[in-house]
Design a protein around this motif. Structure first.
Motif, PDB file in Angstrom:
ATOM      1  N   UNK A 225       0.703  -1.399   0.334  1.00 18.63           N
ATOM      2  CA  UNK A 225       0.030  -0.085  -0.132  1.00 18.63           C
ATOM      3  C   UNK A 225       1.239   1.143  -0.233  1.00 18.63           C
ATOM      4  N   UNK A 226       0.277   2.111  -0.375  1.00 20.16           N
ATOM      5  CA  UNK A 226       1.108   4.082  -0.328  1.00 20.16           C
ATOM      6  C   UNK A 226       1.782   3.613   1.102  1.00 20.16           C
ATOM      7  N   UNK A 227       1.356   3.309   2.268  1.00 20.28           N
ATOM      8  CA  UNK A 227       1.834   3.664   3.629  1.00 20.28           C
ATOM      9  C   UNK A 227       2.763   2.868   3.794  1.00 20.28           C
ATOM     10  N   UNK A 228       2.655   1.668   3.619  1.00 25.48           N
ATOM     11  CA  UNK A 228       3.702   0.966   3.877  1.00 25.48           C
ATOM     12  C   UNK A 228       4.930   1.493   2.769  1.00 25.48           C
ATOM     13  N   UNK A 229       4.585   1.375   1.645  1.00 26.11           N
ATOM     14  CA  UNK A 229       5.775   2.330   0.782  1.00 26.11           C
ATOM     15  C   UNK A 229       6.881   3.301   1.040  1.00 26.11           C
ATOM     16  N   UNK A 230       6.004   4.258   1.540  1.00 28.35           N
ATOM     17  CA  UNK A 230       6.758   5.142   2.421  1.00 28.35           C
ATOM     18  C   UNK A 230       7.673   4.541   3.548  1.00 28.35           C
ATOM     19  N   UNK A 231       6.936   3.816   3.889  1.00 25.26           N
ATOM     20  CA  UNK A 231       7.890   3.368   5.105  1.00 25.26           C
ATOM     21  C   UNK A 231       9.076   2.112   5.280  1.00 25.26           C
ATOM     22  N   UNK A 232       8.318   1.366   3.988  1.00 25.28           N
ATOM     23  CA  UNK A 232       9.815   0.090   3.524  1.00 25.28           C
ATOM     24  C   UNK A 232      10.467   0.513   2.838  1.00 25.28           C
ATOM     25  N   UNK A 233      10.097   1.452   1.555  1.00 25.31           N
ATOM     26  CA  UNK A 233      11.513   2.376   0.679  1.00 25.31           C
ATOM     27  C   UNK A 233      12.419   2.649   1.338  1.00 25.31           C
ATOM     28  N   UNK A 234      12.539   3.111   2.967  1.00 28.06           N
ATOM     29  CA  UNK A 234      13.309   4.037   3.441  1.00 28.06           C
ATOM     30  C   UNK A 234      14.363   2.658   3.332  1.00 28.06           C
ATOM     31  N   UNK A 235      15.046   1.370   3.776  1.00 30.67           N
ATOM     32  CA  UNK A 235      15.666   0.733   3.574  1.00 30.67           C
ATOM     33  C   UNK A 235      16.203   0.059   2.796  1.00 30.67           C
ATOM     34  N   UNK A 236      16.109   1.347   1.378  1.00 30.83           N
ATOM     35  CA  UNK A 236      16.464   0.902   0.313  1.00 30.83           C
ATOM     36  C   UNK A 236      16.920   2.588   0.080  1.00 30.83           C
ATOM     37  N   UNK A 237      15.954   3.533  -0.197  1.00 35.39           N
ATOM     38  CA  UNK A 237      17.059   4.782  -0.110  1.00 35.39           C
ATOM     39  C   UNK A 237      17.584   5.423   1.083  1.00 35.39           C
ATOM     40  N   UNK A 238      17.104   5.311   2.382  1.00 38.88           N
ATOM     41  CA  UNK A 238      18.082   6.066   2.879  1.00 38.88           C
ATOM     42  C   UNK A 238      20.039   5.580   3.104  1.00 38.88           C
ATOM     43  N   UNK A 239      20.349   4.602   2.358  1.00 41.80           N
ATOM     44  CA  UNK A 239      21.045   3.936   2.589  1.00 41.80           C
ATOM     45  C   UNK A 239      21.844   5.123   0.821  1.00 41.80           C
ATOM     46  N   UNK A 240      21.102   5.045   0.390  1.00 44.28           N
ATOM     47  CA  UNK A 240      21.533   5.599  -1.121  1.00 44.28           C
ATOM     48  C   UNK A 240      22.355   7.353  -0.547  1.00 44.28           C
ATOM     49  N   UNK A 241      20.644   7.942   0.094  1.00 43.19           N
ATOM     50  CA  UNK A 241      20.887   9.243   0.475  1.00 43.19           C
ATOM     51  C   UNK A 241      22.741   9.494   1.410  1.00 43.19           C
ATOM     52  N   UNK A 242      22.484   8.068   1.580  1.00 43.51           N
ATOM     53  CA  UNK A 242      23.605   8.219   2.961  1.00 43.51           C
ATOM     54  C   UNK A 242      24.963   8.102   1.963  1.00 43.51           C
ATOM     55  N   UNK A 243      25.434   7.709   0.558  1.00 45.24           N
ATOM     56  CA  UNK A 243      26.305   7.748   0.129  1.00 45.24           C
ATOM     57  C   UNK A 243      26.674   8.148  -0.771  1.00 45.24           C
TER      58      UNK A 243
END
Length: 264
Positions: A225-243
């Motif tokens: 769901x959209x709510x799940x997506x915003x939360x679960x994407x952090x596992x992937x997107x946080x690492x990119x933004x911290x790279x």
């Protein structure tokens, strides 16, 4: 980087060639319409492992020789010995159950039938010549498209069109596949691999961590769901933004120069 592996037994041949950050995997059984065997499936699986493991490789291309992409499972071998071209953990063709983390482009000339079409459905992008045809004829042979065809066809095609393919076994043209959103580009016959290389080169110019994370979220979020997506994407997107690459991109933009990606 450029190399070509020694050509294997032509009966079960798969050719692998790497250059300019792109790994090209070619099913090379033209006399059998590039029908898939167990040995060929294992060669493809090994090539996909190499694609993901090699930091110099940015994307892969899967194609076939002559005028056929892949006619699916080698039915003669299946009838004679029960051979199924499956790799444990990766499924049909060494691909359908475990696509690579890096982008994979299917370059289709001629027929992509049965398991051959299911290989296409497991890819991320598709380039097809205007003579390409896509079909799932399993029902005509007393079989069923269980290498991803049943559910992936309905994900990428309109439901009615997917069901028509599955229930009649009739193929669709490259033009129709493009119109329905399955194919990214339709090109002249013989030009599919060249056009796929252009797409792969465009991918290779981008930050590798961002590319892999984008693919992962896009594929895995299909059932979120959209709510799940915003939360679960952090596992992937946080690492990119911290790279380090996240710092390199804006720096290169500000200085109007090409970025130097490190994949870190």
């Amino acid at each position: 980087m450029s190399d070509e592996l020694e050509r294997p037994d032509p009966v079960d041949g798969v050719r692998i060639e790497a250059s300019d950050g792109i790994l090209v995997i070619t099913i090379d059984r033209p006399e059998q319409r590039n029908a898939m065997t167990k040995a060929a499936a294992h060669q493809i699986a090994a090539a996909l492992d190499r694609l993901d493991a090699d930091p110099e490789l940015a994307a892969g291309i899967l194609t076939g020789t002559a005028d056929t992409f892949c006619a699916g499972m080698d039915l003669k071998r299946f009838a004679e010995s029960g051979e199924r071209p499956i790799v444990e953990g990766r499924g049909f063709g060494g691909l359908v159950e475990a696509p690579p983390a890096k982008p994979l482009i299917a370059a289709v000339e001629g027929w992509a039938l049965g398991g051959g079409f299911e290989l296409v459905l497991a890819a991320d992008l598709v380039v097809a010549s205007d003579g390409a045809r896509f079909g799932l004829p399993e029902v005509r042979r007393g079989l069923i498209a269980r290498a991803g065809g049943i559910f992936r066809a309905t994900q990428v095609l309109p439901r009615a069109i997917a069901l028509e393919l599955l229930l009649t076994g009739e193929p669709i043209t490259a033009a129709d596949a493009h119109r329905y959103g399955l194919v990214n580009r339709v090109v002249a016959e013989g030009a599919a691999v060249a056009a796929a290389r252009e797409l792969a080169a465009a991918i290779a110019r981008n930050a590798p961590l961002a590319v892999r994370a984008s693919k992962a979220v896009a594929r895995r979020s299909r059932t979120w769901t959209d709510d799940e997506a915003f939360e679960r994407q952090l596992e992937y997107t946080d690492a990119v933004f911290a790279s380090a690459d996240a710092k390199e991109g804006p720096r290169a933009f500000a200085e109007r120069c090409a970025p130097r990606w490190t994949g870190r």
